[in-house]
Motif scaffolding. Sequence first.
Motif, PDB file in Angstrom:
ATOM      1  N   VAL A 188      71.612  53.117  27.882  1.00  0.00           N
ATOM      2  CA  VAL A 188      72.549  53.488  26.814  1.00  0.00           C
ATOM      3  C   VAL A 188      73.676  52.458  26.750  1.00  0.00           C
ATOM      4  O   VAL A 188      74.040  51.963  25.689  1.00  0.00           O
ATOM      5  CB  VAL A 188      73.123  54.903  27.061  1.00  0.00           C
ATOM      6  CG1 VAL A 188      74.028  55.304  25.919  1.00  0.00           C
ATOM      7  CG2 VAL A 188      72.009  55.905  27.238  1.00  0.00           C
ATOM      8  N   THR A 189      74.205  52.100  27.915  1.00  0.00           N
ATOM      9  CA  THR A 189      75.273  51.107  27.964  1.00  0.00           C
ATOM     10  C   THR A 189      74.783  49.773  27.396  1.00  0.00           C
ATOM     11  O   THR A 189      75.489  49.121  26.615  1.00  0.00           O
ATOM     12  CB  THR A 189      75.739  50.900  29.426  1.00  0.00           C
ATOM     13  OG1 THR A 189      76.159  52.151  29.949  1.00  0.00           O
ATOM     14  CG2 THR A 189      76.884  49.909  29.511  1.00  0.00           C
ATOM     15  N   LEU A 190      73.566  49.400  27.790  1.00  0.00           N
ATOM     16  CA  LEU A 190      73.024  48.126  27.313  1.00  0.00           C
ATOM     17  C   LEU A 190      72.889  48.119  25.798  1.00  0.00           C
ATOM     18  O   LEU A 190      73.281  47.148  25.140  1.00  0.00           O
ATOM     19  CB  LEU A 190      71.652  47.867  27.955  1.00  0.00           C
ATOM     20  CG  LEU A 190      71.660  47.043  29.229  1.00  0.00           C
ATOM     21  CD1 LEU A 190      70.232  46.738  29.651  1.00  0.00           C
ATOM     22  CD2 LEU A 190      72.427  45.733  29.023  1.00  0.00           C
ATOM     23  N   SER A 191      72.367  49.215  25.224  1.00  0.00           N
ATOM     24  CA  SER A 191      72.158  49.196  23.780  1.00  0.00           C
ATOM     25  C   SER A 191      73.506  49.246  23.061  1.00  0.00           C
ATOM     26  O   SER A 191      73.701  48.626  22.027  1.00  0.00           O
ATOM     27  CB  SER A 191      71.220  50.324  23.347  1.00  0.00           C
ATOM     28  OG  SER A 191      71.915  51.538  23.300  1.00  0.00           O
ATOM     29  N   ARG A 192      74.507  49.920  23.681  1.00  0.00           N
ATOM     30  CA  ARG A 192      75.849  49.922  23.089  1.00  0.00           C
ATOM     31  C   ARG A 192      76.454  48.526  23.146  1.00  0.00           C
ATOM     32  O   ARG A 192      77.166  48.111  22.240  1.00  0.00           O
ATOM     33  CB  ARG A 192      76.779  50.883  23.851  1.00  0.00           C
ATOM     34  CG  ARG A 192      76.395  52.339  23.730  1.00  0.00           C
ATOM     35  CD  ARG A 192      76.741  52.876  22.339  1.00  0.00           C
ATOM     36  NE  ARG A 192      76.722  54.325  22.353  1.00  0.00           N
ATOM     37  CZ  ARG A 192      77.782  55.085  22.064  1.00  0.00           C
ATOM     38  NH1 ARG A 192      78.924  54.546  21.719  1.00  0.00           N
ATOM     39  NH2 ARG A 192      77.681  56.380  22.113  1.00  0.00           N
ATOM     40  N   SER A 193      76.163  47.799  24.238  1.00  0.00           N
ATOM     41  CA  SER A 193      76.742  46.456  24.371  1.00  0.00           C
ATOM     42  C   SER A 193      76.072  45.491  23.383  1.00  0.00           C
ATOM     43  O   SER A 193      76.690  44.529  22.935  1.00  0.00           O
ATOM     44  CB  SER A 193      76.581  45.936  25.808  1.00  0.00           C
ATOM     45  OG  SER A 193      75.245  45.579  26.052  1.00  0.00           O
ATOM     46  N   LEU A 194      74.812  45.787  23.036  1.00  0.00           N
ATOM     47  CA  LEU A 194      74.134  44.991  22.003  1.00  0.00           C
ATOM     48  C   LEU A 194      74.778  45.259  20.636  1.00  0.00           C
ATOM     49  O   LEU A 194      75.097  44.323  19.888  1.00  0.00           O
ATOM     50  CB  LEU A 194      72.656  45.377  21.941  1.00  0.00           C
ATOM     51  CG  LEU A 194      71.668  44.521  22.714  1.00  0.00           C
ATOM     52  CD1 LEU A 194      70.258  45.055  22.510  1.00  0.00           C
ATOM     53  CD2 LEU A 194      71.738  43.063  22.256  1.00  0.00           C
ATOM     54  N   ASP A 195      74.965  46.567  20.349  1.00  0.00           N
ATOM     55  CA  ASP A 195      75.579  46.943  19.071  1.00  0.00           C
ATOM     56  C   ASP A 195      76.940  46.258  18.906  1.00  0.00           C
ATOM     57  O   ASP A 195      77.307  45.863  17.806  1.00  0.00           O
ATOM     58  CB  ASP A 195      75.798  48.454  19.011  1.00  0.00           C
ATOM     59  CG  ASP A 195      74.494  49.227  18.940  1.00  0.00           C
ATOM     60  OD1 ASP A 195      73.459  48.578  18.639  1.00  0.00           O
ATOM     61  OD2 ASP A 195      74.496  50.440  19.202  1.00  0.00           O
ATOM     62  N   GLY A 196      77.664  46.168  20.013  1.00  0.00           N
ATOM     63  CA  GLY A 196      79.039  45.665  19.909  1.00  0.00           C
ATOM     64  C   GLY A 196      79.141  44.177  20.193  1.00  0.00           C
ATOM     65  O   GLY A 196      80.228  43.676  20.470  1.00  0.00           O
ATOM     66  N   ARG A 197      78.025  43.436  20.083  1.00  0.00           N
ATOM     67  CA  ARG A 197      78.028  42.013  20.444  1.00  0.00           C
ATOM     68  C   ARG A 197      79.001  41.231  19.571  1.00  0.00           C
ATOM     69  O   ARG A 197      79.266  41.587  18.419  1.00  0.00           O
ATOM     70  CB  ARG A 197      76.618  41.447  20.383  1.00  0.00           C
ATOM     71  CG  ARG A 197      76.009  41.375  19.009  1.00  0.00           C
ATOM     72  CD  ARG A 197      74.553  40.922  19.127  1.00  0.00           C
ATOM     73  NE  ARG A 197      73.888  40.874  17.843  1.00  0.00           N
ATOM     74  CZ  ARG A 197      73.386  41.939  17.210  1.00  0.00           C
ATOM     75  NH1 ARG A 197      73.507  43.153  17.741  1.00  0.00           N
ATOM     76  NH2 ARG A 197      72.778  41.798  16.037  1.00  0.00           N
ATOM     77  N   ILE A 198      79.528  40.178  20.146  1.00  0.00           N
ATOM     78  CA  ILE A 198      80.606  39.410  19.516  1.00  0.00           C
ATOM     79  C   ILE A 198      80.200  37.956  19.408  1.00  0.00           C
ATOM     80  O   ILE A 198      79.558  37.412  20.320  1.00  0.00           O
ATOM     81  CB  ILE A 198      81.897  39.570  20.369  1.00  0.00           C
ATOM     82  CG1 ILE A 198      82.524  40.939  20.080  1.00  0.00           C
ATOM     83  CG2 ILE A 198      82.893  38.457  20.114  1.00  0.00           C
ATOM     84  CD1 ILE A 198      83.679  41.261  20.949  1.00  0.00           C
ATOM     85  N   GLU A 199      80.511  37.302  18.275  1.00  0.00           N
ATOM     86  CA  GLU A 199      80.129  35.913  18.071  1.00  0.00           C
ATOM     87  C   GLU A 199      80.963  35.003  18.952  1.00  0.00           C
ATOM     88  O   GLU A 199      82.171  35.187  19.073  1.00  0.00           O
ATOM     89  CB  GLU A 199      80.334  35.547  16.600  1.00  0.00           C
ATOM     90  CG  GLU A 199      79.345  34.483  16.116  1.00  0.00           C
ATOM     91  CD  GLU A 199      79.576  34.177  14.639  1.00  0.00           C
ATOM     92  OE1 GLU A 199      79.479  35.105  13.819  1.00  0.00           O
ATOM     93  OE2 GLU A 199      79.887  33.021  14.341  1.00  0.00           O
ATOM     94  N   LEU A 200      80.311  34.027  19.563  1.00  0.00           N
ATOM     95  CA  LEU A 200      81.055  33.095  20.432  1.00  0.00           C
ATOM     96  C   LEU A 200      81.494  31.868  19.640  1.00  0.00           C
ATOM     97  O   LEU A 200      80.921  31.543  18.620  1.00  0.00           O
ATOM     98  CB  LEU A 200      80.163  32.670  21.596  1.00  0.00           C
ATOM     99  CG  LEU A 200      79.796  33.817  22.551  1.00  0.00           C
ATOM    100  CD1 LEU A 200      78.830  33.318  23.637  1.00  0.00           C
ATOM    101  CD2 LEU A 200      81.060  34.365  23.227  1.00  0.00           C
TER     102      LEU A 200
END
Lengths: 200, 200
Positions: A188-200
Amino acid sequence: MAQYSVASLERLIEQFERLPGIGHKTAARLAYYVLSMKESEAEKFADAILEAHKKIHYCKICCNLTDNEICSICEDERRDKSIICVVHDTRDVVAFEKTREFNATYHVLHGLLSPMNGCTPDMLHIKELLARLNNDEVKEVIMALDGTVEGEATAMYLSKLIKPLGIKVTRLAYGIPVGADLQYADEVTLSRSLDGRIEL
Amino acid sequence: MAQYSVASLERLIEQFERLPGIGHKTAARLAYYVLSMKESEAEKFADAILEAHKKIHYCKICCNLTDNEICSICEDERRDKSIICVVHDTRDVVAFEKTREFNATYHVLHGLLSPMNGCTPDMLHIKELLARLNNDEVKEVIMALDGTVEGEATAMYLSKLIKPLGIKVTRLAYGIPVGADLQYADEVTLSRSLDGRIEL
C-alpha cells in the motif's frame, strides 16, 4: 506458614504495575529502587507527579499541553499563525518540533474518530479548531494524522467541515520512509509513493 | 524558534528516567500516562512512593524490609529459629518464600563483599547476624548467596567468623537447574554438579 509481605511495598509495586508496559517483575524492581533512593529524592519524584497533574492543562488556543494559559508555541510571535497543523496527540507536536523545520502552529485533537472504540466527534477538540478558523488569518490546515483508518476518517471528516470555509486543507505525503529498504515497504505504501511521485 | 517544552512535564520525565532500565522514550510514555490518570489516582501513586519511604525500614532482627518493628517472618512462632538463611538482598527472601518449603528464618546482608566496588565487611549487616548467634538457639547458618566471586568470598568470610562459635555453616548446592538442557550448562556448573552427585 504466614505469607511474607510488606503492605506499603506491595502498594507501591501495584502502583507501578498500573503503568503501561510495566509488568510485575519490572514494577517490583522499580519499587525496590524507589526504596533505595534518598528520602529527598523520593519526595522529588512524588512532587513531580503531583505537580505535573496540578500545573499541566490544555492551551486555550491549540489544546496542546502547557503549564501556562497559552503554550509557548501559540505565544511565539515569530510563528506563522496562518497555517495550523492538526495532530492526534501532544507527542506528535514534540515529533514535529524535533524536525526544527516547521514554523507554524498546531492543533491537538486528543484522539481520532473511531466509532468502534466509542470515540465520536464531540470527544475530540474540534470545536476549538473551528473557533480558530473564524478569523481571516488562517490560510491552510494540514492534516498530520496517523496513516491508519481512524486517522484517514478523521482527516476526511475535518476536511468536510473546513473546506466550506474557503480554507485550504492538505494532508501529509504518503511514501517510503527516508533511509528505508524498498523490499521492506508494504504494497500500500509503495503504490501510494508511486501515486505521489515527483519530477526530478 | 523557541523550543517547545512544558517544565513540569520535563521534570516528571526526568524523574522517571532516573529509574533503572527506563530510557527517555519509556520515561516520556510513563509521564504522559501519569498525566492521563485521574487526579485521585496520581495522588495515590505519589502517596505510595512517600509512604513506602516513610514506613519501610529494616527488621530489628533479620534486617529484612518491614513496616513493623519486627518482620512477619521473625515474628512467626511456627518458624524454626534454629536455622538462619543468610541472603544478599531482600528480593532473595521473596524468592525463597515462593518455594513455600523453607520454614526457618533469614538474615539479609544488604550487599556482598567486593573490595573492587568498595564494599567492605562493615558495610554489610554482619554485626546483627553475629548478635543473633550469641544465644544457643541457632544450630545452622545457610549461606544462600549468589554463585559469583563476591557471593563465594562473602560466604567464606562469614563461615570463618561463624564456625569458631560451634555452629554448623552450610551453603546451597551447586548443580544444573531443574528443567535445563545439559548442553546449555556451562562447564563450571557441570563439573560442580558432578562433584555433588547423589546416589539414587
